[in-house]
Each structure stands twice: as structure tokens, then as C-alpha cells.
Design a protein around this motif. Structure first.
Motif, PDB file in Angstrom:
ATOM      1  N   PRO A  22       5.457  -6.301   1.343  1.00 20.89           N
ATOM      2  CA  PRO A  22       3.921  -6.885   1.672  1.00 20.89           C
ATOM      3  C   PRO A  22       4.193  -7.601   3.268  1.00 20.89           C
ATOM      4  CG  PRO A  22       5.213  -8.301   0.248  1.00 20.89           C
ATOM      5  CD  PRO A  22       5.917  -7.136   0.332  1.00 20.89           C
ATOM      6  N   THR A  54      -3.067   2.651   0.520  1.00 19.07           N
ATOM      7  CA  THR A  54      -3.342   1.669  -0.605  1.00 19.07           C
ATOM      8  C   THR A  54      -4.037   0.559   0.249  1.00 19.07           C
ATOM      9  OG1 THR A  54      -0.963   0.758  -0.112  1.00 19.07           O
ATOM     10  CG2 THR A  54      -1.219   2.335  -1.934  1.00 19.07           C
ATOM     11  N   ASP A  94      -4.832  -3.930  -0.427  1.00 24.38           N
ATOM     12  CA  ASP A  94      -4.755  -5.276  -1.148  1.00 24.38           C
ATOM     13  C   ASP A  94      -6.245  -5.627  -1.419  1.00 24.38           C
ATOM     14  OD1 ASP A  94      -4.447  -7.516  -2.254  1.00 24.38           O
ATOM     15  OD2 ASP A  94      -2.516  -7.822  -1.104  1.00 24.38           O
ATOM     16  N   GLN A 108      -1.122  -4.151  -4.654  1.00 24.99           N
ATOM     17  CA  GLN A 108      -1.128  -2.984  -3.611  1.00 24.99           C
ATOM     18  C   GLN A 108      -1.844  -1.841  -4.633  1.00 24.99           C
ATOM     19  OE1 GLN A 108       2.379  -1.522  -2.074  1.00 24.99           O
ATOM     20  NE2 GLN A 108       1.301  -0.564  -0.472  1.00 24.99           N
ATOM     21  N   HIS A 132      -1.506   1.715   4.670  1.00 22.95           N
ATOM     22  CA  HIS A 132      -1.424   0.757   3.463  1.00 22.95           C
ATOM     23  C   HIS A 132      -1.633  -0.864   4.185  1.00 22.95           C
ATOM     24  CE1 HIS A 132       0.789   3.925   1.353  1.00 22.95           C
ATOM     25  NE2 HIS A 132       1.529   4.169   2.520  1.00 22.95           N
ATOM     26  N   PHE A 179      -0.873  -4.875   2.111  1.00 19.10           N
ATOM     27  CA  PHE A 179      -0.474  -5.546   1.065  1.00 19.10           C
ATOM     28  C   PHE A 179      -0.142  -6.981   1.612  1.00 19.10           C
ATOM     29  CE2 PHE A 179       3.102  -5.538  -2.402  1.00 19.10           C
ATOM     30  CZ  PHE A 179       2.283  -6.267  -3.108  1.00 19.10           C
TER      31      PHE A 179
END
Ligand code: NAD
Length: 321
Positions: free
Chosen positions: A136, A212, A214, A245, A277, A279
Motif C-alpha cells: 500500500p 484496483t 481503495d 484494495q 492501482h 491502495f
């Protein structure tokens, strides 16, 4: 406390104002109704606030306000106004991002320097990390924005921290990760997905859906913002994320379950500026702010769906007179 909140008619700002009023604060809210999305939606966001005796609304651009006079009575500033949106930040509209995200922040900080303000909380963004390899994402991870929007949010954050270092102005920044829930902006993915379901259209997904995010429920964000008002340290930066995630493709079964509809998905090209992504590492916010996200994705999505159905019913009523 007397609070100044910029961007009060927006998604996050309007929720924050409601919670601040419920906690007994006096809120002066500023918004200039940028045309990024429809004014009537922002007016609806304000509807619960306007009648409140402890709420004052000023329709103005932060750049044009007499901030020195306004800040005289203010103890805490939540600077949430911005030109949001990653994809729209390319090309000619970059001027809007410079104006609303950088120039306005600098003017506010200059005026605050000569005031007695006790804390300034800046709404920053996960977009400052860009396509960060470290997951993360820690507050200490490298910040290399991947979109012009991210560049302007990082510039605003740097300005806040510069004014802290040079003048002791008590600024701190909160990096929000993809916020969702009732009043989510119409350009954001869940809002668009639900709207497509409502109108029985296929869902357009940029990329293959394996990206992905968060996702952070709005009430969790507001808990974090209020906690930062109490415990956040000037000169610091805190991530506020949902702590999970989740790939976009994992969201679709929830949408089908919640709406009771079978959905059809059109996968299209990834968009410039979209990162693969995000996260958030939220250990720092947990430890120093007592931040703890409470809402599951399913709960949050349900609440957004219920709100969205009402929003567009009302729109239809209006259209039909
Ligand atoms: P929003 O567009 O719904 O709200 C922003 C509001 O600010 C709008 O009502 C707009 O009219 C107003 N505004 C813009 N420039 C202004 C100016 N110069 N003067 C006065 N008002 C102005 O956006 P949001 O999603 O509620 O975002 C709020 C803040 O959180 C922004 O700073 C955004 O960058 C940040 N943020 C949001 C998310 C998210 O997922 N929604 C994620 C990361 C960061």
C-alpha cells in the motif's frame, strides 16, 4: 468553533458541513458552483444546510473573496474546493485546474498567514502518488502524479506545507482515496455505473476492469476529517482510505445484487491519467487520528444506489414540470 469550509456545495464538502453543524460548530461555506457538473445537483447538496441557523453560505470563487476579512473570525479552515477529475485535466481545461487548485490555495494561505487561524486542513488526493509501485501507498512513498489533476493537487499540498515550514501556518493535508456514497460526483465510476443501470444501458469500463482502487465510504472520510480537526498535526500528511484494495471487476456482482439487475459491461480503452492501482496504508491515520473505516463496500454502495434513485426521480419530475 467557527469554521470556514471551501467547496461546501460539493460531494464531500456538503457532508462535512452537515456533520460540523451537528457537532455544534458555526460553518461559513463558500462555493462558486463551477460548471464541472450540474448546478442543480450542488443546490440539492446544500438543501439541508441553508436553513440551519449556524450556517452562512457565500457564493463566490475563493480567488475573488476578501479572505482577510473572512478569516478574522475563523478558527479552523477546511479547504475542500477544487477542480476535481483526472480525465478532464488534460488540454485546455488545465487552466481551470491551475486557477481553482493552485491559485486559490495560494491566496487562501497568504491571507491565513496574517490571521489567527488555528488549523488549515487541505483536501489532498491519492492522485499525488501516481502509478506508485509501493503498495500500500505510504505517506512517505514517492509522489509522482500521473495526471495534470494530480500535479495540481500535489502543488496545493506543497504550498500548504511550505507555509507551515516558513511561517508556522498550521496546515495539514489529508489524501483521500476514491470516495463514494450518496452525493458522489456524476463523473465518478460508481455514479456512472448506477446511472447506466437506472437507464438500462451497458456499463462502460475503461480498461479490463482489473485495475484496483481503495474505495472509501463518505462517512468514513468525514470521520477521518473530523478526527484530523482534533488530533491532526500541522506539517503532516495523512492517507484516508477504506483499507482494502478492490478490483473494479469485483464490484459488479455487488451492483447486480443491490440493484436486482443483470448488467452488461463494455470494456473500452484505458484513459490517460488513470493509474492501475491505488491502495492506502492507513496505519498513520489509525495511530495518530484514531481513524477506523467502518463501512463495507456493499453497505456503502447500497446507500449510494438509494440516493441516486431519488436524485434522478426528482430530475425527471423537474423536467416534466
Ligand atoms: P466536488 O467537485 O463535488 O466539490 C468541489 C466543490 O468546490 C464544487 O462544488 C465546486 O463548485 C467548488 N469549487 C471549485 N473551485 C472553487 C473555487 N475556486 N471557489 C469556490 N468554490 C470552488 O468534489 P469532491 O469530490 O467533493 O472533492 C472535494 C475535495 O476532495 C477536492 O479538493 C478534491 O480534489 C478532493 N478529493 C476528492 C476525492 C473523491 O474521491 N471525491 C478523492 C481525492 C481528493
Amino acid at each position: 468553533m467557527r469554521v470556514l469550509l471551501t467547496g461546501v456545495a460539493g460531494f464531500i464538502g456538503s457532508h462535512l458541513a452537515e456533520r460540523l453543524l451537528a457537532e455544534g460548530h458555526h460553518v461559513t461555506g463558500v462555493d462558486c458552483f463551477t460548471d464541472y457538473y450540474a448546478r442543480w445537483i450542488k443546490e440539492k447538496n446544500l438543501a439541508n444546510l441553508l436553513p440551519h441557523p449556524a450556517f452562512t453560505f457565500i457564493e463566490a470563487d475563493v480567488n475573488n473573496l476578501d479572505l482577510s476579512s473572512l478569516l478574522k473570525e475563523i478558527e479552523i479552515v477546511f479547504h475542500f474546493s477544487a477542480q476535481a477529475g483526472v480525465r478532464a485535466s488534460w488540454g485546455q481545461s488545465f487552466d481551470e485546474y491551475l486557477h481553482h487548485n493552485i491559485a486559490a490555495t495560494q491566496k487562501l494561505l497568504e491571507a491565513a498567514r496574517k490571521s489567527e487561524v488555528k488549523k488549515i486542513i487541505y483536501a489532498s488526493s491519492s492522485s499525488v502518488y501516481g502509478a506508485c509501485q509501493e503498495l500500500p501507498m505510504q505517506e512517505t512513498s514517492p509522489c509522482r502524479p500521473y495526471s495534470p489533476y494530480g500535479v495540481t493537487k500535489l502543488a496545493g499540498e506543497h504550498l500548504c506545507l511550505l507555509y507551515y515550514k516558513n511561517y508556522g501556518l498550521p496546515c495539514l493535508a489529508l489524501r483521500f482515496f476514491t470516495v463514494y456514497g450518496p452525493r458522489q460526483r456524476p463523473d465518478m465510476a460508481f455514479h456512472k455505473f448506477f446511472r447506466s443501470i437506472l437507464t438500462q444501458q451497458p456499463l462502460n469500463v475503461f480498461g479490463n476492469g482489473q485495475q484496483t482502487r481503495d474505495f472509501t465510504y463518505i462517512e468514513d472520510i468525514i470521520d477521518g476529517v473530523l478526527a484530523a480537526g482534533h488530533h491532526g498535526q500541522p506539517g503532516e500528511v495523512y492517507n484516508l482510505g477504506g483499507g482494502q484494495q478492490i478490483a473494479l471487476n469485483e464490484v459488479f456482482p455487488y451492483l447486480e445484487k443491490i440493484t436486482g439487475s443483470q448488467i452488461k459491461i463494455n470494456y473500452t480503452h484505458p484513459q490517460s491519467g488513470d493509474v492501475p492501482h491505488t491502495f492506502a496504508a492507513i496505519d498513520k491515520a489509525r495511530k495518530e487520528l484514531g481513524y477506523q473505516p467502518r463501512f463495507s463496500l456493499e453497505e456503502g454502495l447500497k446507500a449510494e444506489w438509494e440516493w441516486l434513485k431519488m436524485l434522478y426521480n426528482k430530475e425527471d419530475e423537474k423536467r416534466n414540470g
